[in-house]
Design an enzyme around this catalytic site. Sequence first.
Site, short mmCIF file in Angstrom:
data_model
loop_
_atom_site.label_atom_id
_atom_site.label_comp_id
_atom_site.label_asym_id
_atom_site.label_seq_id
_atom_site.Cartn_x
_atom_site.Cartn_y
_atom_site.Cartn_z
N HIS A 197 0.84 -1.21 0.00
CA HIS A 197 0.00 0.00 0.00
C HIS A 197 0.87 1.25 0.00
CE1 HIS A 197 -3.35 -2.51 2.01
NE2 HIS A 197 -3.38 -2.61 0.71
N LEU A 257 -2.60 2.44 20.77
CA LEU A 257 -3.94 1.84 20.85
C LEU A 257 -4.14 1.12 22.18
CD1 LEU A 257 -4.13 0.67 17.16
CD2 LEU A 257 -5.89 2.07 18.27
N LYS A 258 -3.11 0.36 22.58
CA LYS A 258 -3.19 -0.37 23.86
C LYS A 258 -3.40 0.63 24.99
CE LYS A 258 -0.35 -4.35 22.88
NZ LYS A 258 1.03 -4.75 22.89
N GLY A 277 -6.78 1.89 25.77
CA GLY A 277 -7.76 0.95 26.30
C GLY A 277 -8.32 0.00 25.26
N VAL A 335 -5.81 -5.06 21.74
CA VAL A 335 -4.87 -5.20 20.63
C VAL A 335 -4.18 -6.57 20.71
CG1 VAL A 335 -2.93 -4.14 19.40
CG2 VAL A 335 -4.45 -2.71 20.77
#
Lengths: 399, 606
Positions: free
Chosen positions: B273, B293-294, B297, B300
């Site tokens: 991509h 992201l972890k 909350g 993941v």
Amino acid sequence: MAKVLEGPGMGLMKKWGINVPNYVVVTSVDELTKLGQANEWLKKSKLVAKAHEALGSRFKLGLVKVDLDFKAAEAATKEMIGRQVGSITVTQVIVSEMIPHKEEYYCAVKSTREGSEILVANCGGIEVESNWERVKRLCLEIGQAPSADALEKLSKEAGFTGPLIKKMADFAGKMYGCFDSEDAQYLEVNPVVTRASDGELVALDAVTLLDGDAKFRHPDWNFAFAAEFGRAYSKQEEEVMAVDSKIKGSVKFIEIPGGDTAMLPAGGGASVYYSDAVVARGGKLANYAEYSGDPPDWAVEVLTEKVCSLPGIKNIIVGGAIANFTDVVKTFGGIINGFRKAKSEGKLKGVKIWVRRGGPREKEGLDAMRALKDEGFDISVFDRNTPLTDIVDKALQAK
Amino acid sequence: MSILANKDTYVVIQGGVAGVNAARRMAEFCYLIKRSLNVLAFVYPPDAGKTHEIPYGSGLVAVPIYKTVAEATKHHPQINTSLVYIGADRAMKGGMEALDDTHIKVVSMITEGVPEKDAKILGAHARKLGKVFNGPSSIGIVSAGSCRLGVIGGAFDNLVLSKLYREGSFGVITKSGGLSNEIIWICSQFADGITTAIGIGGDAYPGTDYVSYLEMFENDPQTKAVVIVGEMGGDLEERAAEWYGAKKRRVKLMAVVSGFCQESLPKGMKFGHAGAKEGLKGEGSARSKSDALKKSGAIVPATFGALGPAIKDVYQDMLKSGQVKEPVEPASLPKLPKSIEAAMKADEVMVTPLIRTTISDDRGDEPCYDGYPASELINKGYEIPHVVGLLWDKRLISKQEAEIIKRIMMLSADHGPCVSGALGTIIAACAGIGLSQSVAAGLIMIGPRFGGAVTDAGRFFKHAVDNKMTVDEFLTYMKKNHGPVPGIGHRVKSLRNPDKRVKELVGYVKSLPIKTPCLDFALQVEQVTAAKKDNLILNVDGTMAAVLVDIGFPVDSLNGFFILSRTIGLIGHWVDQKRQDSRLIRLFDYLVNYAAPKRREVPPLK
């Protein structure tokens, strides 16, 4: 993104009114000697000679020589042309006018989600790297050109004073003009210097990344894009790129020397997850590859041949998610032909092949792969019920 | 419920072939969920005014093609969504045209390789208008049970397997087209399936990012959790994490990010991509995204493979808390009608063939003549006469027979411009008529008086030989039943002025160690007839006929040898006239005997 070497990069800047030193790009000493007869500045000025290749740390490699007279520049060119650095052979040398200067500054324009950002600092060279907080920014929405006032404000914020405020603002404005008009994604000049002779700002170096997708509207981009990872493309890679440029859909191939797990997965997204899985399991990738967008079978066959020809491979991962519209029978047909050809050439000895795939005509495609067992291939075939990257786990456990 | 696409979504597709293929896939989905086709129009200027026939169930729906989006929405005011399948160099113009149409609220661009600047301009323009611009490089959008935009979801079987005929509880946002399908499938196997899945495209700056869609999902009560499939490059995942961590959200966020392999690969390597690329200063790495992201909350999982079980855990919790109920599956689902080919393969139907052939088959990678692959015939030294033998008489003739046929063809390939066939072709050529019609004009002349006597000559000579007739018996039989003997007699040639072609052919055939009963008989007939009248000689038709019967060709094929050979000459005459740029010709008056009544007065009409 497509990286452009310094020569054509400076050419684009010059086109948009940015002062650059006089320069020539040559492929031999003879060429330089001839140019020396036609261009007075080569004889009059002090010169800098640099290897004109996509190489990092040219200084350390001795591929940048400064403060040369014409004779010394000829000697430096002679010495550099033909030098081998890793997989790259130096074929071009850029000889430019040396601009005596005291102060060094920094200016860049970079693409952001909203549009672009102009970066300016009143320090340059390596100094800017260690004083990144001195870089001041002007954020621009797409379609919005910077006003003269905004540029002068930026220039002041970055600590420029006196007549330099306007000069730097103008310079940054021209950089933006070049960036916007040339579909650039990143332009950086480090250092920007004041030319002692006329007090004008001059770009001494150019990092230019263009949007390769916009090539169709830039007929004057008559230069080749440089490989972006510090080495030249191999012959195999170039052959796959040539196929890629001709077809509907895509095929991609990058060699990673020293690996033993070969990749032949489908999909720009899934291929990266497959590569991740190999690395996460402690495997060593022999390549990156990907085919997608329902490419013709012959293109996948070419890609397969390249993958099968990688030295020292133990496993080939023919992975893929559940395709939307890529025909599994057709693309697998190309892979199967490639495998057969490789085998008839004595390749794939002791190589285990692992297949996982779903999508249009998946059953027929997977059956065709399974049938390769009867031809003596060491192949294990899984369908959509086996999670995406489990074949990598199986392959690396089977060692 | 769902987001972006639902039962009220009606679509115009901008573009050509790829758009038509998408419409077919969309029709399959509409058929599965029992709604009428949601593609109401195409915009494709070259074909404006025509229609595309889109298969729907066992029927076809005609979808009109317009020149502009405005025309399409004027005729179909329900249209509120556009799918752009226009090439990268014209995609921006097309996207703008759709965004500027007041009817259209959502534009999804499928085109790949759109310049970054164009994508940004489209995204900004859409935001300004309060519309959604999705993509470029989007695989599409699908809302389970209500609407499919593009080919997302794959083949019909996959739609059923992934339970896209009814709503589930999971929203999906991916950059990757292939993985969108994979996640939809995973959600249907480890949980109750999806509400809406969106492919935002793998470019660096998608028109609409995760956060905008997360907001929409947050406001869709049916969606209980959202799965993001991210990858290295850009900062979209970080922004999603920021959104999720900013305050308590109703939806649960789950995510995987690809690109950890980057840590052990050459820097700056290009993945599939365009957007999958680490920043110049290391920002946008898989690790930094995953960590962000972890920290916010989100759930993941460590690997893509662990995503299924994680989705299952989330779903089981929802079941336990009563947030969702087990879905009720419909008792039956429409089955996509099979094509005749597929049904025959599965032994489900029997079709009476329309025609039968016994000579050739081109269904493989090359044509087979009477079973022999053309390339193999070439490589083993066979020639055109052998192909004639295979296709006209279904047998591999000998080298000697082939030589005879070759000579026959060479002798009769042409006979000058004055004979009926060539003259017909030349007149047509001079009138500016094309090759095939002009050659046909010449071929039409072949009949009982010109070149078409070969079959009949062969038939009668063969009849005589088969019935052991003497020459006298034969001539009596012919006189009584048929008239002049075909193959005997010539307009200009005679015993004193023999036809060299006949002499040549007879001499060659007689030099071979083969039996030639027909030829021998024909020569005996000639002796008798020529004695009666000087020009009643065995002509070239009669000679060819006798020889061909002797080497075993069926009587009905014999005229074919003359037609085939003379076609070479006729093509030559056409090319010759064309090359000279010959002008239209007409007969001169003096070449016509005007025997019509003299000019006279027309009587009054009664």
